[in-house]
Design an enzyme around this catalytic site. Structure first.
Site, PDB file in Angstrom:
ATOM      1  N   ASP A  75      11.088  11.146  -1.615  1.00 45.73           N
ATOM      2  CA  ASP A  75      10.543  10.020  -2.361  1.00 45.73           C
ATOM      3  C   ASP A  75      10.320   8.845  -1.399  1.00 45.73           C
ATOM      4  O   ASP A  75      11.132   8.625  -0.492  1.00 45.73           O
ATOM      5  CB  ASP A  75      11.525   9.592  -3.461  1.00 45.73           C
ATOM      6  CG  ASP A  75      11.056   8.312  -4.137  1.00 45.73           C
ATOM      7  OD1 ASP A  75      11.585   7.225  -3.793  1.00 45.73           O
ATOM      8  OD2 ASP A  75      10.108   8.385  -4.933  1.00 45.73           O
TER       9      ASP A  75
ATOM     10  N   GLU B 288     -12.739  -3.052   8.772  1.00 48.16           N
ATOM     11  CA  GLU B 288     -13.352  -2.174   7.759  1.00 48.16           C
ATOM     12  C   GLU B 288     -14.251  -3.002   6.872  1.00 48.16           C
ATOM     13  O   GLU B 288     -15.325  -2.584   6.455  1.00 48.16           O
ATOM     14  CB  GLU B 288     -12.256  -1.507   6.925  1.00 48.16           C
ATOM     15  CG  GLU B 288     -12.770  -0.500   5.898  1.00 48.16           C
ATOM     16  CD  GLU B 288     -13.155  -1.107   4.552  1.00 48.16           C
ATOM     17  OE1 GLU B 288     -12.827  -2.285   4.316  1.00 48.16           O
ATOM     18  OE2 GLU B 288     -13.806  -0.417   3.756  1.00 48.16           O
TER      19      GLU B 288
HETATM   20  N1  DTR Z   1     -14.962  -0.784   0.261  1.00 46.67           N
HETATM   21  C1  DTR Z   1     -13.545  -0.945   0.017  1.00 46.67           C
HETATM   22  C2  DTR Z   1     -13.210  -0.910  -1.445  1.00 46.67           C
HETATM   23  C3  DTR Z   1     -13.802   0.244  -2.142  1.00 46.67           C
HETATM   24  C4  DTR Z   1     -14.823   0.196  -3.002  1.00 46.67           C
HETATM   25  N2  DTR Z   1     -15.079   1.492  -3.448  1.00 46.67           N
HETATM   26  C5  DTR Z   1     -14.214   2.319  -2.868  1.00 46.67           C
HETATM   27  C6  DTR Z   1     -14.071   3.700  -2.978  1.00 46.67           C
HETATM   28  C7  DTR Z   1     -13.100   4.320  -2.201  1.00 46.67           C
HETATM   29  C8  DTR Z   1     -12.298   3.569  -1.350  1.00 46.67           C
HETATM   30  C9  DTR Z   1     -12.442   2.173  -1.228  1.00 46.67           C
HETATM   31  C10 DTR Z   1     -13.412   1.566  -2.022  1.00 46.67           C
HETATM   32  C11 DTR Z   1     -13.088  -2.258   0.570  1.00 46.67           C
HETATM   33  O1  DTR Z   1     -13.536  -3.277   0.079  1.00 46.67           O
HETATM   34  O2  DTR Z   1     -12.274  -2.239   1.492  1.00 46.67           O
HETATM   35 ZN    ZN Z   2     -12.361  -4.713   0.767  1.00 48.83          ZN
HETATM   36 ZN    ZN Z   3     -10.437  -1.888   1.426  1.00 45.43          ZN
HETATM   37 CA    CA Z   4       8.588   6.560  -4.692  1.00 52.00          CA
END
Ligand code: DTR
Ligand code: ZN
Ligand code: ZN
Ligand code: CA
Length: 448
Positions: free
Chosen positions: A53, A181
């Site tokens: 866990d 990112e």
């Molecule tokens: N782009 C990501 C958030 C996000 C939006 N749709 C998805 C689908 C799968 C993973 C992440 C995301 C961000 O803003 O970091």
């Molecule tokens: Zn984001």
């Molecule tokens: Zn994100």
């Molecule tokens: Ca947990």
């Protein structure tokens, strides 16, 4: 072209049969009962056993630190800002103290330096590396606790659980925390693009976790690699929590960087700015007609912007997937590929070859690839034998000898082929380099 540079979609990650786990528990039960054991079954790899866990409190403690870092650095942890580098330093320090081999990879974007943090858990077959990752940067408007402190903290705590368990998985485990990112998957793209294709082919799969603690959570599973997807689905089924396929994910987070070069991917997501439907509220609870995360990319994405149950469940699901997917392979041990067609060897003439085509394997060939040859030839000293890998690399198996007058070469050689992709056309090349005495290749085989 290595089949691993561009993976065909049918390539999928393999996981052990449950018998390994059953054997381990059966053995434990047997030993516990004191009953005589005819012969102890080979202990299942530790990592075939259930994952521990992941303590929610530990994950939250990481989130607290990330919040503090943002508060102390202008309110965010964005690329190019002090709060991001401080986040990297925090995560790295935790991993260094836990015995990971860490590396900070720099890149430049928008005129500022970005950082990826890579951590390897020593051990396991590096030719079959399972990687988990999360982007560590936030947007500039806030602390980014759900987006993506949640993924970063959960992956960190899962890695620390690997260390606490002193896990010794069959496959190698690697972890990544990505920079920038939010600016377009910049850090993860840099990482993947910087990987030589031989290194990419060693990645059996990449698991991505971006927003896994949304305050009005859904339970979404990426629908990419079927084995990874099923691993997560099985976990949530065990909790009695229904899941949905992540439909907005393609290209929306760092898994896209890996998928784009043919690496199997998967991951989890609890939702961003989209609105939870009534049907979803029925099965998951929460508020219909409200966004999964009302603070997406906003200043209110702070410590209070987390659903503890979702974060806990997803943290445990990450550990389950790591333990399961790194446990080993269902590729049948000792699988052999053979060619039994006779090939005449011209006396003192040109070399001849016989081919076996290897398909459907993952990663590279083993460090102890068995090459069984059966060459019928009088005065075998005339004969030179080589193994030719799919990329053309030659491995000398037998030199000629003026004194070896015995007949036939019927033996098995062991070759370190770990730098060669497993799939492809392997050839046995045989040449008779001295006059008189002739023969033929009767058969030969590769055993992986
Ligand atoms: N782009 C990501 C958030 C996000 C939006 N749709 C998805 C689908 C799968 C993973 C992440 C995301 C961000 O803003 O970091
Ligand atoms: Zn984001
Ligand atoms: Zn994100
Ligand atoms: Ca947990």
């Amino acid at each position: 072209m290595s089949p691993y540079g561009i993976r065909s979609p049918h390539m999928k990650l393999s996981v052990p049969r449950c018998s390994a786990v059953a054997a381990a528990f059966a053995l434990a039960g047997l030993l516990a009962s004191g009953a005589p054991t005819a012969s102890a079954a080979p202990a299942a790899p530790v990592s075939a056993l259930a994952a521990p866990d992941i303590p929610l409190a530990n994950v939250k403690a990481h989130l607290n630190r990330l919040q503090t870092i943002a508060t102390e650095n202008g309110g965010n942890r964005a690329h190019g800002r002090a709060g991001y580098k401080a986040s990297v330093d925090y995560v790295k320090a935790q991993l260094d103290a836990a015995g990971f081999t860490t590396a900070v990879q720099q890149f430049s974007y928008n005129g500022t330096t970005g950082y990826n943090l890579i951590a390897d858990w020593p051990g396991g077959d590096v030719n079959r590396t399972v990687m988990a990752g999360a982007h560590l940067d936030s947007v500039s408007s806030g602390a980014g606790i759900n987006d993506n402190g949640s993924g970063s903290a959960a992956v960190l705590e899962a890695a620390l659980a690997v260390s606490r368990a002193q896990l010794q998985p069959a496959k190698h485990l690697r972890f990544g925390w990505w920079g920038a990112e939010e600016l377009g998957l910049v850090g993860s793209k840099h990482y993947v693009n910087s990987l030589p294709s031989t290194e990419r082919s060693k990645l059996s799969g990449y698991l991505n976790f971006d927003m896994i603690g949304s305050p009005n959570p859904g339970y979404f599973v990426y629908d990419d690699d079927p084995v990874i997807e099923q691993t997560f689905k099985d976990y949530f089924a065990g909790l009695g929590v229904p899941t949905e396929i992540e439909t907005e994910g393609d290209g929306r987070s760092d898994h896209a960087s890996f998928k784009n070069v043919g690496i199997p991917v998967g991951g989890l997501f609890t939702g961003a700015s989209r609105t939870k439907t009534s049907a979803q509220a029925q099965k998951w609870g929460g508020t219909a007609g409200q966004a999964f995360d009302r603070c997406y990319h906003s200043s209110c994405d702070s410590l209070s912007n987390i659903n503890d149950t979702a974060l806990d469940r997803n943290s445990d699901a990450i550990a389950h997937a790591l333990w399961t997917l790194s446990a080993g392979t269902t590729e049948p041990p000792g699988e052999l590929y053979e060619n039994t067609t006779d090939v005449a060897i011209p006396d003192a003439g040109a070399a001849v070859t016989s081919t076996v085509s290897v398909t459907g394997r993952t990663g590279n060939a083993p460090a102890a690839l068995k090459v069984g040859v059966d060459i019928k030839h009088t005065w075998r000293g005339d004969v030179v034998v080589d193994l030719i890998a799919p990329d053309g690399t030659a491995y000398r198996l037998k030199n000629s000898s003026g004194s070896d007058s015995a007949d036939n070469v019927i033996t098995t050689y062991t070759v370190d082929a770990s730098s060669e992709a497993a799939n492809g056309d392997w050839k046995l090349r045989v040449q008779d380099v001295a006059r008189y005495d002739t023969g033929y290749i009767d058969s030969w085989k590769l055993t992986f």
